[in-house]
Design a protein around this motif. Structure first.
Motif, short mmCIF file in Angstrom:
data_model
loop_
_atom_site.label_atom_id
_atom_site.label_comp_id
_atom_site.label_asym_id
_atom_site.label_seq_id
_atom_site.Cartn_x
_atom_site.Cartn_y
_atom_site.Cartn_z
N GLN A 1 43.93 41.46 45.85
CA GLN A 1 44.13 40.02 45.94
C GLN A 1 42.89 39.26 46.39
OE1 GLN A 1 47.39 40.44 48.81
NE2 GLN A 1 46.38 38.96 50.12
N CYS A 2 41.97 39.93 47.07
CA CYS A 2 40.76 39.24 47.54
C CYS A 2 39.50 39.72 46.82
CB CYS A 2 40.62 39.38 49.05
SG CYS A 2 40.37 41.07 49.60
N HIS A 3 39.67 40.42 45.71
CA HIS A 3 38.52 40.95 44.98
C HIS A 3 37.53 39.86 44.60
CE1 HIS A 3 36.13 43.28 42.18
NE2 HIS A 3 36.31 42.30 41.30
N ASP A 4 38.01 38.74 44.07
CA ASP A 4 37.10 37.69 43.62
C ASP A 4 36.37 37.01 44.77
OD1 ASP A 4 37.66 38.11 40.89
OD2 ASP A 4 39.49 36.94 41.06
N GLU B 1 42.80 32.73 51.50
CA GLU B 1 42.70 34.13 51.11
C GLU B 1 42.71 35.02 52.35
OE1 GLU B 1 43.21 35.90 47.99
OE2 GLU B 1 41.56 34.66 47.29
N ARG C 1 42.55 29.69 42.31
CA ARG C 1 41.68 30.18 43.38
C ARG C 1 40.74 31.26 42.86
NH1 ARG C 1 45.31 30.94 46.85
NH2 ARG C 1 45.67 33.16 46.57
N HIS C 2 41.26 32.21 42.07
CA HIS C 2 40.42 33.28 41.55
C HIS C 2 39.39 32.74 40.57
CE1 HIS C 2 42.55 36.27 43.78
NE2 HIS C 2 43.70 35.80 43.34
N ASN C 3 39.77 31.75 39.77
CA ASN C 3 38.80 31.09 38.88
C ASN C 3 37.72 30.40 39.70
OD1 ASN C 3 40.05 31.87 36.51
ND2 ASN C 3 41.31 30.02 36.39
N SER D 1 45.83 31.77 40.65
CA SER D 1 45.03 31.77 39.44
C SER D 1 43.86 30.80 39.55
CB SER D 1 45.92 31.41 38.24
OG SER D 1 45.15 31.35 37.07
N TRP E 1 36.60 31.22 42.75
CA TRP E 1 35.66 32.20 43.31
C TRP E 1 34.73 32.74 42.22
CZ3 TRP E 1 35.33 30.78 47.77
CH2 TRP E 1 36.40 30.61 48.63
N ASN E 2 35.27 32.95 41.02
CA ASN E 2 34.42 33.45 39.93
C ASN E 2 33.37 32.42 39.54
OD1 ASN E 2 35.61 36.00 39.67
ND2 ASN E 2 37.27 35.17 38.42
#
Length: 152
Positions: free
Chosen positions: A53-56, A36, A10-12, A8, A14-15
């Protein structure tokens, strides 16, 4: 850099990075543990890779015009240190260069981190002429952790 281990967070991360990319005219290089996996070929064992899982990370790379510079050597620098049937290996470290970086330094090449069990390198070794060595992952503590970058 070292991306957060928690998915969570990590995705934040990247965003947030995607919202604040450097201008296209800026040559820049990003390397380290991105935590990732971006394809099934970067993972051995465990659950199957899911593209979502690697979209961001992929979104950030697209917005920042980042290109994966690849690697030489063992791609699986992380493993869970379990027995054969439960053993998982992943490529988490990577080097990314902006399109402008590669335009400015077209011969940039990466050499992946040595396996910690590989004791063939026990002391710091100067890079070949025309190369510079950029240490990462607390390489000052562990002489086996480094990246080499060639440039012209």
């Amino acid at each position: 850099m070292h991306a957060p281990s928690n998915p969570s967070d990590r995705h934040n991360y990247w965003n947030e990075m995607a919202e604040d990319v450097l201008p296209y005219s800026t040559p820049w290089l990003m390397l380290g543990n991105l935590n990732e996996v971006t394809s099934q070929s970067e993972k051995s064992g465990g659950r199957s890779f899911r593209p979502s899982q690697c979209h961001d990370l992929n979104n950030f790379m697209d917005k920042a015009s980042m290109i994966d510079l690849g690697f030489n050597g063992n791609p699986f620098i992380w493993n869970n240190a379990r027995d054969i049937i439960d053993h998982i290996c992943e490529r988490l470290d990577r080097a990314l260069g902006s399109a402008k970086w590669l335009e400015s330094f077209p011969n940039t090449k990466g050499k992946g981190k040595m396996d910690a069990k590989d004791r063939s390198i026990s002391n710091w070794i100067p890079p070949r002429e025309g190369f510079m060595k950029l240490n990462t992952d607390e390489a000052w503590k562990h002489s086996t952790c480094f990246w080499w970058w060639g440039y012209s």
